[in-house]
Design a protein around this motif. Structure first.
Motif, short mmCIF file in Angstrom:
data_model
loop_
_atom_site.label_atom_id
_atom_site.label_comp_id
_atom_site.label_asym_id
_atom_site.label_seq_id
_atom_site.Cartn_x
_atom_site.Cartn_y
_atom_site.Cartn_z
N PRO A 1 -8.73 -1.17 4.49
CA PRO A 1 -8.64 -2.11 3.38
C PRO A 1 -9.17 -3.50 3.75
CG PRO A 1 -6.55 -0.99 3.75
CD PRO A 1 -7.41 -0.74 4.94
N PHE B 1 0.83 -1.21 0.00
CA PHE B 1 0.00 0.00 0.00
C PHE B 1 0.87 1.26 0.00
CE2 PHE B 1 -3.29 -2.48 2.71
CZ PHE B 1 -3.72 -3.16 1.59
N ILE C 1 -6.45 0.90 -2.81
CA ILE C 1 -6.31 1.60 -1.53
C ILE C 1 -5.76 3.00 -1.77
CG2 ILE C 1 -5.36 1.47 0.78
CD1 ILE C 1 -7.27 -0.90 -0.18
#
Length: 252
Positions: A187, A19, A226
């Motif tokens: 997430p 991420f 994300i």
């Protein structure tokens, strides 16, 4: 909807992979100068390389308050102020689900240090500068585990992420009068790094099938999914959005 951040100074923690790397790249591609932080220097260097001339690496353990204060102060001195903070550093630190009686104090604390204390220390460090400018964005990356349970049964992870969501809401009210928004992205399960791959493998075929069955879209997401929500929270389109937790999980 065009989102860009020309001239903005952004800190992204946990930026070495997954991420964090996707978020750092997202900001760099939109004109921001990214200060990428992580303890994994080799992978962090790769993130910075991918960002081109739009990023700088900082080796930082977000659970070390003294180091956090020093790093943020150095970035502020160099740039004149921080516009956006993304508290992405986290994870399970190589742990897998085990019965509660097998969890040591160190196992518990190490997960809290990076997932909750780190988000607090980073927010604490950037807050004075953002207050002085009367502007800022803080975006925390939690997890579906913080809204429900950890799919892999890791007690400390679920607890720390739930605490981070509480911190998001509290700071939104404390910092709101200074035009600082604080929001949270939760997430779902994404194969974003070696740790999540290890967790996925530990589920076995039956657990993996159950995981997929419980996702409305019947597929796993990607780190860019994300990052896209982070871009929204950081943008002018979210000027009147604060204290919110948005699940990016394919639907539950």
């Amino acid at each position: 909807m065009n989102i860009d951040f020309p001239g903005k100074t952004v800190i992204v923690t946990g930026a070495a992979h997954g991420f964090g790397r996707a978020i750092a790249l997202g900001f760099a591609e939109r004109g921001a100068i990214v200060h990428a932080c992580d303890v994994n220097e080799e992978s962090l260097a790769e993130t910075v390389k991918l960002c081109g001339n739009k990023a700088k690496a900082h080796r930082l353990d977000v659970g070390d308050r003294t180091a956090v204060q020093a790093t943020v102060a150095a970035i502020e001195a160099e740039t004149g102020g921080i516009d956006i903070l993304v508290n992405n550093a986290g994870g399970v630190r190589g742990q897998v689900g085990r019965p509660i009686e097998e969890i040591s104090e160190e196992d518990w604390r190490v997960i809290f240090d990076v997932n909750l204390s780190g988000a607090f220390f980073m927010s604490q460090a950037v807050a004075p500068g953002m207050k002085a400018k009367k502007a800022g964005r803080i975006i925390n990356i939690s997890s579906g585990a913080g809204l429900g349970i950890s799919l892999t049964g890791i007690q400390a992870y679920a607890s720390a992420k739930a605490g981070q969501i509480g911190l998001t809401r509290q700071l939104a009210h404390e910092l709101g009068p200074f035009n600082i928004t604080v929001n949270n992205v939760a997430p779902g399960f994404v194969l974003s790094n070696p740790a999540s791959q290890k967790q996925y493998e530990a589920m076995g075929p039956e657990g993996q099938a159950r995981l997929m069955q419980n996702i409305a879209l019947k597929r796993l997401g990607a780190p860019d999914d994300i990052a896209s929500m982070v871009m929204f929270f950081a943008s002018d389109f979210a000027n009147w959005v604060t204290g919110q937790v948005i699940s990016v999980d394919g639907g539950k």
